[in-house]
Design a protein around this motif. Structure first.
Motif, short mmCIF file in Angstrom:
data_model
loop_
_atom_site.label_atom_id
_atom_site.label_comp_id
_atom_site.label_asym_id
_atom_site.label_seq_id
_atom_site.Cartn_x
_atom_site.Cartn_y
_atom_site.Cartn_z
N LYS A 172 0.87 -1.03 -0.01
CA LYS A 172 0.07 0.06 0.05
C LYS A 172 0.79 1.37 0.03
CE LYS A 172 -4.41 -1.92 0.82
NZ LYS A 172 -3.89 -3.16 0.47
N TYR A 173 1.92 1.38 -0.80
CA TYR A 173 3.02 2.51 -1.07
C TYR A 173 2.93 2.69 -2.27
CZ TYR A 173 4.50 2.59 3.79
OH TYR A 173 4.50 2.87 5.13
N THR A 174 3.13 3.87 -2.62
CA THR A 174 3.62 4.09 -4.23
C THR A 174 5.01 4.79 -4.25
OG1 THR A 174 3.24 5.61 -6.11
CG2 THR A 174 2.12 6.06 -4.11
N THR A 206 -3.71 5.98 0.69
CA THR A 206 -4.84 5.94 1.59
C THR A 206 -5.77 4.82 1.27
OG1 THR A 206 -6.14 7.50 0.14
CG2 THR A 206 -4.81 8.52 1.62
N PRO A 207 -6.69 4.49 2.12
CA PRO A 207 -7.73 3.49 1.88
C PRO A 207 -8.48 3.57 0.56
CG PRO A 207 -7.98 4.17 4.11
CD PRO A 207 -7.01 5.00 3.50
N GLU A 208 -8.29 4.91 0.29
CA GLU A 208 -9.24 5.31 -1.31
C GLU A 208 -8.28 4.93 -2.48
OE1 GLU A 208 -9.36 8.17 1.35
OE2 GLU A 208 -10.71 6.60 2.05
N GLY A 209 -6.78 4.67 -2.00
CA GLY A 209 -6.06 4.36 -3.05
C GLY A 209 -5.17 5.63 -3.54
N THR A 210 -5.59 6.86 -2.84
CA THR A 210 -4.79 7.97 -3.40
C THR A 210 -3.49 8.51 -2.65
OG1 THR A 210 -6.06 9.35 -1.92
CG2 THR A 210 -6.91 9.29 -4.21
N PRO A 211 -2.37 8.55 -3.11
CA PRO A 211 -1.14 8.98 -2.29
C PRO A 211 -1.31 10.09 -1.27
CG PRO A 211 -0.95 9.13 -4.84
CD PRO A 211 -2.57 8.94 -4.48
#
Ligand code: DCP
Ligand code: MG
Ligand code: MN
Length: 333
Positions: A289-291, A301-306
């Motif tokens: 869960k990192y980019t 974030t849980p929404e998948g935004t950095p």
């Protein structure tokens, strides 16, 4: 673009690596199938790391990155000494010409195809005005022979010393790291990938004029290290260098990137490669869960935004945050 050579001295599977690399070049330059391109390169990377010769396709099949189709090709090569698929590819002079033209720095598969479609198939014909080369491609053609020569580690060490001394004449606080295959401790490299930063040059800084790539490039020209420019932007120089006082030495491709100090170690990691290692590292980051990219490591974030960038002050920080054991550059295959 250049060709990748497998320069692993004493590799007992060199001939197998060579044919896999040749298939990879074909997939990249002619078929434009990036998926197959990467698959062949991954298989070649696996074989080049083995201490012993592969004895059969079946044995190869058990190795990471070698599936059924590649195993069959290995079997065919081991039993017949050649590969029908490659022979057929090389019977077609359009394929051969596209492969040749993409060896010119600045000519990619699309331009090569356009040229070959227009009947331009040789380096001699590339000199004709109708080839309509851009500045980068003209430089690539001008230095074609030299750019194909691999650069011995010794020579990069000398270039590194000249470059660091000159840059630190300008400001002692500059930090220079030569990355790429050189930092992975290869005995030879295809080009020189230098990263440059300064402690006062930061992504949120107001004093970003402390560092000017143009000044540095001008000074390295004055010092007779840089001899030609392909392109020069605010943060990226692409050009040509030669070890000063060594007129017998070939001209070499040199890239210099000016990077913010707080993003430096993400850049060092990225430009050290290998590119296959980077792919694996990014995939692992996503699973955690990192980019991760050449600028930053950010939690998703849980929404998948950095989210905010993690504070990174060395490469070890990146491995630690991603819960990976640290890998020395030489082991990043
Ligand atoms: N890189 C990447 N993905 C790409 C291109 C580059 O991750 N598509 C990174 C990893 C590479 C580094 O940039 O190691 C430098 O690129 P090079 O093409 O110069 O590759 P190397 O330095 O690894 O090899 P060579 O000796 O051929 O220059
Ligand atoms: Mg390189
Ligand atoms: Mn490079």
């Amino acid at each position: 673009g250049k060709r990748k050579a497998n320069d692993n001295a004493g590799n007992p599977n060199q001939d197998l690596c060579d044919f896999l690399q040749e298939l990879a070049q074909y997939e990249r330059n002619v078929s434009k199938n990036v998926f197959k391109y990467n698959a062949y390169r991954k298989a070649a990377a696996t074989l080049s790391g083995l201490p012993e010769r592969v004895k059969s396709g079946e044995e190869a099949r058990k190795l990471p990155g070698i599936g059924e189709k590649i195993a069959k090709k290995i079997e065919e090569f081991l039993t017949t000494g050649k590969l029908r698929k490659l022979e057929d590819i090389n019977k077609d002079d359009t394929n051969v010409a596209i492969n040749l033209l993409t060896r010119v720095s600045g000519i990619g598969p699309a331009k090569a195809k356009e040229l070959v479609d227009a009947g331009i198939k040789t380096l001699e014909q590339l000199k004709e005005p109708r080839a309509k080369l851009n500045h980068h491609q003209k430089i690539g053609l001008k230095y074609f022979d030299d750019f194909e020569k691999r650069i011995p580690r010794k020579e990069i060490q000398e270039i590194e010393r000249v470059m660091k001394n000159a840059i630190q004449d300008l400001d002692e606080e500059y930090i220079v790291t030569i990355c790429g295959s050189y930092r992975r401790e290869k005995e030879e490299s295809g080009d020189i990938d230098a990263l440059l930063t300064h402690p006062m040059y930061t992504s949120n800084g107001s004093k970003n004029n402390v560092a000017s790539l143009k000044n540095i490039v001008d000074y390295l020209e004055k010092k007779k290290l840089i001899v030609d420019t392909i392109s020069l932007g605010r943060t990226k120089f692409m050009g040509v260098c030669q070890l000063p006082g060594s007129k017998d030495k070939p001209f070499r491709r040199l890239d210099i990137r000016l990077v913010f100090h707080d993003q430096y170690y993400c850049a060092v990691l990225y430009f050290t490669g290998s590119d296959l290692f980077n792919k694996e590292m990014r995939a692992h980051a996503l699973a955690m869960k990192y980019t991760l990219n050449e600028y930053a490591l950010k939690r998703l974030t849980p929404e998948g935004t950095p989210g905010e960038a993690e504070e990174i002050t060395c490469e070890e920080d990146i491995f630690r945050i991603l819960k990976l054991p640290y890998k020395e550059p030489k082991d990043r295959k």
